[in-house]
Design a protein around this motif. Structure first.
Motif, mmCIF file in Angstrom:
data_model
loop_
_atom_site.group_PDB
_atom_site.id
_atom_site.type_symbol
_atom_site.label_atom_id
_atom_site.label_comp_id
_atom_site.label_asym_id
_atom_site.label_seq_id
_atom_site.Cartn_x
_atom_site.Cartn_y
_atom_site.Cartn_z
ATOM 1 N N LEU A 1 23.292 -9.304 -38.799
ATOM 2 C CA LEU A 1 22.541 -8.229 -39.473
ATOM 3 C C LEU A 1 21.774 -8.706 -40.493
ATOM 4 C CD1 LEU A 1 26.327 -6.486 -40.372
ATOM 5 C CD2 LEU A 1 24.319 -5.786 -38.671
ATOM 6 N N LYS A 2 21.495 -9.810 -40.402
ATOM 7 C CA LYS A 2 20.056 -10.343 -41.057
ATOM 8 C C LYS A 2 18.909 -10.326 -40.046
ATOM 9 C CE LYS A 2 21.424 -14.073 -44.236
ATOM 10 N NZ LYS A 2 20.993 -13.695 -45.663
ATOM 11 N N PRO A 3 17.776 -9.952 -40.490
ATOM 12 C CA PRO A 3 16.711 -9.553 -39.546
ATOM 13 C C PRO A 3 16.041 -11.093 -39.029
ATOM 14 C CG PRO A 3 15.927 -9.084 -41.448
ATOM 15 C CD PRO A 3 17.272 -9.602 -41.693
ATOM 16 N N VAL A 4 16.685 -11.552 -37.753
ATOM 17 C CA VAL A 4 16.283 -12.976 -37.522
ATOM 18 C C VAL A 4 15.674 -12.945 -35.956
ATOM 19 C CG1 VAL A 4 17.582 -14.460 -38.983
ATOM 20 C CG2 VAL A 4 18.623 -13.682 -36.576
ATOM 21 N N TRP B 1 19.225 -19.946 -46.011
ATOM 22 C CA TRP B 1 18.435 -20.996 -45.126
ATOM 23 C C TRP B 1 19.210 -21.123 -43.867
ATOM 24 C CZ3 TRP B 1 20.716 -26.511 -45.803
ATOM 25 C CH2 TRP B 1 20.045 -27.329 -44.889
ATOM 26 N N ASN B 2 18.329 -20.741 -42.858
ATOM 27 C CA ASN B 2 19.075 -20.917 -41.412
ATOM 28 C C ASN B 2 18.947 -22.435 -41.019
ATOM 29 O OD1 ASN B 2 18.145 -19.675 -38.457
ATOM 30 N ND2 ASN B 2 19.892 -20.560 -39.146
ATOM 31 N N ASP C 1 15.972 -24.095 -39.209
ATOM 32 C CA ASP C 1 15.084 -24.655 -39.996
ATOM 33 C C ASP C 1 15.135 -25.923 -40.499
ATOM 34 O OD1 ASP C 1 13.169 -24.691 -42.134
ATOM 35 O OD2 ASP C 1 13.968 -23.361 -43.485
ATOM 36 N N ILE C 2 14.626 -26.724 -39.775
ATOM 37 C CA ILE C 2 14.936 -28.276 -39.988
ATOM 38 C C ILE C 2 14.175 -28.922 -41.420
ATOM 39 C CG2 ILE C 2 12.821 -29.143 -38.540
ATOM 40 C CD1 ILE C 2 15.018 -31.240 -37.728
ATOM 41 N N ASN C 3 13.043 -28.041 -42.049
ATOM 42 C CA ASN C 3 12.549 -28.458 -43.094
ATOM 43 C C ASN C 3 13.294 -28.241 -44.222
ATOM 44 O OD1 ASN C 3 10.099 -29.019 -41.908
ATOM 45 N ND2 ASN C 3 9.252 -27.118 -41.668
ATOM 46 N N GLY C 4 14.184 -27.256 -44.246
ATOM 47 C CA GLY C 4 15.217 -27.080 -45.221
ATOM 48 C C GLY C 4 16.044 -28.116 -45.570
ATOM 49 N N TYR C 5 16.355 -29.199 -44.609
ATOM 50 C CA TYR C 5 17.085 -30.412 -45.219
ATOM 51 C C TYR C 5 16.247 -31.117 -46.184
ATOM 52 C CZ TYR C 5 20.168 -29.157 -41.237
ATOM 53 O OH TYR C 5 21.068 -28.439 -40.345
ATOM 54 N N ASN C 6 14.817 -31.265 -46.276
ATOM 55 C CA ASN C 6 14.401 -31.969 -47.154
ATOM 56 C C ASN C 6 14.711 -31.549 -48.443
ATOM 57 O OD1 ASN C 6 13.083 -33.478 -45.015
ATOM 58 N ND2 ASN C 6 11.280 -31.901 -44.912
#
Ligand SMILES: [Zn+2]
Ligand SMILES: [Zn+2]
Length: 257
Positions: free
Chosen positions: A41-44, A110-111, A115-120
């Motif tokens: 239900l999130k637009p992804v 945060w997906n 989204d691997i950048n989110g780990y930083n």
């Protein structure tokens, strides 16, 4: 061969059609599969366009009629989003599903699955605690038959500083009380974490808490249908599992292993 209950077609982020997936399953000797395209239900971008749901229902009904040697189940991999539980519940109820996999792919917005950048800059201990709290909550909603890839937090081989034993136990207890099945999702083998979801340690605890298991390849291409299933079943047997679970119209079917 054992049923594969987790796969995606080109209706969501898979690369092949329903027909191609059934054909490939048949060629590799499977007698039962379940489609589980992403519903969010999130637009992804990786979930299906909700406007195409009627088309999905027709496609699956058609293929169920047509396919003789492979039993086709109608599943869905549905995002657990805490703010959208009521909407998710009514959407699930409106669909003629055989089973529903509930998956956590988001921590807030945060997906973390893509989204691997989110780990930083993320506190990984906090991330793990949030993730495992969410899958527990997902089970407690009662909306889902199956909890998908139950330790997805490890996908990119980023690990917390604390031992996960207690967290696994808390989750296993909740899964047992909520009456959900956990999938052994073999796709983790191809990811940086290089092991099944859940890990052997987690599976051991799930067995201790009598949480039943279903099997899924999470195939996004036809070649991955049923991937590593022999190894997965051998692992389950070695942990003491004697059966896995299938579904028909949201009722469980027991399959001996
Ligand atoms: Zn998933
Ligand atoms: Zn999936």
């Amino acid at each position: 061969m054992y049923p594969d209950y987790h796969m995606h077609t080109n209706l969501s982020d898979g690369h092949h059609t329903h027909d191609e997936m059934v054909y490939a399953a048949e060629a590799s000797g499977l007698t039962e599969i379940g489609f589980s395209d992403h519903i969010s239900l999130k637009p992804v971008g990786w979930a299906m366009d909700l406007k195409r749901i009627p088309e999905m229902i027709d496609l699956i009904a058609h293929i169920q009629k047509k396919s003789n040697s492979v039993t086709v189940r109608f599943g869905a991999e549905v995002d657990y989003i805490p703010d959208l539980v009521d909407q998710t519940r009514s959407l699930i109820k409106s669909l003629p599903l055989d089973y529903v996999i509930g998956s956590v792919h988001f921590i807030d917005d945060w997906n973390f699955d893509t989204d691997i950048n989110g780990y930083n800059g993320t506190d990984i201990d906090v991330f793990y605690r949030a993730y495992f709290r969410l899958i527990g909550e997902a089970a407690q909603t009662g909306m889902f038959d199956v909890i998908g890839h139950a330790d997805l937090a490890k996908k990119f081989a980023v690990y917390p500083t604390f031992k996960l034993q207690k967290t696994y136990e808390q989750c296993a207890r909740i899964f047992n009380e909520s009456g959900v099945v956990v999938e052994l999702n073999t796709s983790g083998k191809n990811k940086p974490c290089a092991e099944f979801y859940p890990s052997v340690d987690f599976l051991e605890i799930l067995h201790h808490y009598r949480v039943p298991i279903t099997l899924g390849s999470d195939a996004h291409v036809e070649q991955n249908i049923g991937q590593y299933f022999d190894e997965a079943v051998n692992l389950l047997k070695s942990l003491g599992y004697k059966e896995i679970i299938g579904f028909n119209q949201r009722k469980r079917i027991t399959i001996g292993i």
